[in-house]
Design an enzyme around this catalytic site. Structure first.
Site, short mmCIF file in Angstrom:
data_model
loop_
_atom_site.label_atom_id
_atom_site.label_comp_id
_atom_site.label_asym_id
_atom_site.label_seq_id
_atom_site.Cartn_x
_atom_site.Cartn_y
_atom_site.Cartn_z
CG MET A 1 8.96 23.88 0.06
SD MET A 1 7.98 24.98 -0.97
CE MET A 1 6.63 25.38 0.13
CE1 TYR B 1 12.03 31.74 5.57
CE2 TYR B 1 12.34 29.41 5.11
CZ TYR B 1 12.07 30.69 4.68
OH TYR B 1 11.83 30.92 3.35
NE ARG C 1 -7.26 1.14 11.97
CZ ARG C 1 -6.01 1.03 11.51
NH1 ARG C 1 -5.15 2.04 11.66
NH2 ARG C 1 -5.60 -0.06 10.90
CE LYS D 1 -0.37 -0.25 5.06
NZ LYS D 1 -1.24 -0.64 6.19
C1 PLP Z 1 -0.47 -1.76 6.71
C2 PLP Z 1 -1.04 -3.04 7.15
C3 PLP Z 1 -0.21 -4.12 7.45
C4 PLP Z 1 1.31 -4.01 7.47
O1 PLP Z 1 1.69 -3.38 8.66
P1 PLP Z 1 3.25 -3.18 9.03
O2 PLP Z 1 3.22 -2.64 10.41
O3 PLP Z 1 3.77 -2.17 8.06
O4 PLP Z 1 3.90 -4.49 8.90
C5 PLP Z 1 -0.80 -5.33 7.78
N1 PLP Z 1 -2.15 -5.45 7.83
C6 PLP Z 1 -2.98 -4.42 7.57
C7 PLP Z 1 -4.45 -4.62 7.68
C8 PLP Z 1 -2.45 -3.18 7.25
O5 PLP Z 1 -3.29 -2.16 7.00
#
Ligand code: PLP
Length: 375
Positions: free
Chosen positions: A311, A263, A141, A44
């Site tokens: 930036m 800055y 969640r 992802k």
């Molecule tokens: C992102 C995610 C993972 C991977 O998690 P890591 O901590 O990066 O290993 C596994 N399962 C779900 C449902 C996730 O959203």
């Protein structure tokens, strides 16, 4: 060497180098921790900022892909016709149900509404669905609460297009030793039987909870060579950094004792000193909150942030880098400076920094394990 380390086709010397050899190595580490389990490589967020191309090649030995972006999943399906692809957040709308069937995407079901969408889709449009019913193990969640899980399972089992029903959960505290022991046992008890296919483990669980491996593991961050734990380094876990963020010095200046840098004048020179200006800033994904003292590597020598990150630039203390000059290579993170170290200084986690590499930073993929060996 000419002193110009970037290609003229690039916009500036800031770039991100990704090692497919490191990705491959880290996948093997994950597999060693969960012998016999299938491995979803979690890709992802554009493979945690590393790019889908590098991920598909580096994780060629994975058993499947897990992500949540439908456009990317369809892209992966076009390039990999066979392996399973798991949609971690499942369908976002009713029409995703038919898309899941069409592209053979496994879908997580975490909500009653998602079951309604399947029920409302004509079976001819979504035959052969592969569903992963998600159980809430305390994250609160996504996922069905323990009291509603069984009913959701029964309802899914009556739906004709659901060809395959498996089970999944995601822990809130897998990075804290022992914190999820009860959740593992409860998940196991709620999904019994030799025919249940189950998945629970993210990276932290893969590395520290062998009894949570079940049938499929879902490692993400560890595959990219960063640590899921606040108190254990990636190196101590046998992982190799897969990304180097680098740039060069574009200016070097000498300032007097008492002079300020950047800055807000947050850095005050304690003595006459040299300051280097690096062509990398928060618009590239380097964290603005990295304070004075955050380590960087300049021309192979240790240096640190001096002055507020802006930036397009950041400024560093060159006191211990006598060789520094315009064009000197700078590692913001990579082989020598773990991304987790920078994250720790900036009050965040390696995950956030890796995912935040911005689109203006060109990415190069290399095959060697040592990211810095490539120029
Ligand atoms: C992102 C995610 C993972 C991977 O998690 P890591 O901590 O990066 O290993 C596994 N399962 C779900 C449902 C996730 O959203």
């Amino acid at each position: 060497m000419s002193g110009c380390v970037y290609l003229t086709t690039m916009s500036r010397p800031t770039r991100c180098i990704v090692s497919t050899a490191a990705l491959r190595h880290n996948l093997e580490v994950a597999r060693r921790h969960a012998p016999g389990a299938g491995v979803w490589a979690v890709v992802k967020a554009d493979a945690y900022g590393h790019g889908i191309d590098a991920a598909l090649s580096g994780f060629d030995a994975a058993d499947g892909w897990a992500l949540l972006e439908w456009d990317k999943a369809i892209e992966i399906r076009a390039r990999d016709p066979a392996r399973p692809i798991l949609m971690l957040e499942g369908c976002f709308c009713a029409s995703d149900v038919a898309r899941a069937a069409r592209y053979r995407l496994d879908i997580v079901v975490h909500e009653e509404t998602q079951i309604d969408w399947i029920a409302r889709t004509s079976p001819s449009e979504c035959a052969g669905l592969r569903v992963w019913l998600k159980r809430n193990s305390g994250m609160n969640r996504l996922g069905f609460d323990p009291g509603a899980f069984e009913a959701a399972r029964e309802r899914l089992q009556t739906l004709e297009p659901v060809e395959n029903l498996s089970f999944l959960t995601h822990f809130a505290n897998a990075d804290r030793a022992g914190a999820e022991r009860t959740s593992v046992a409860e998940f196991a008890a709620a999904t019994p039987g030799a025919n249940s296919i189950r998945s629970a483990a993210n990276s932290a669980a893969v590395l520290s909870m062998p009894d949570a491996s079940f049938d499929w593991i879902r490692p993400g961050i560890m595959l990219y060579g960063a640590s899921p734990f606040g108190d254990r380094s990636a190196a101590s876990l046998g992982l190799l950094p897969a990304m180097r963020l680098e740039s060069t010095l574009i200016a070097v200046r000498t300032i007097a004792a008492g002079a300020c840098v950047g800055y807000g004048s947050t850095y005050v020179a304690p003595r006459p000193m040299r300051i280097g200006v690096v062509a990398c800033g928060y618009a590239d994904g380097y964290p603005r909150h990295a304070p004075n003292g955050t380590p960087v590597l300049v021309d192979g020598s240790p240096s640190m942030i001096a002055g507020r990150v802006s930036m397009d630039m950041l400024t560093v203390d060159l006191d211990r880098v006598p060789t520094a000059r315009i064009g000197s290579r700078v590692e913001l993170w990579g082989d020598h400076i773990p991304v987790d170290t920078v994250a720790g200084h900036a009050g965040t986690i390696g995950y956030e920094l890796l995912c935040a590499i911005s689109s203006r930073v060109p990415r190069t993929t290399v095959d060697s394990v040592l990211l810095e060996a490539e120029t």
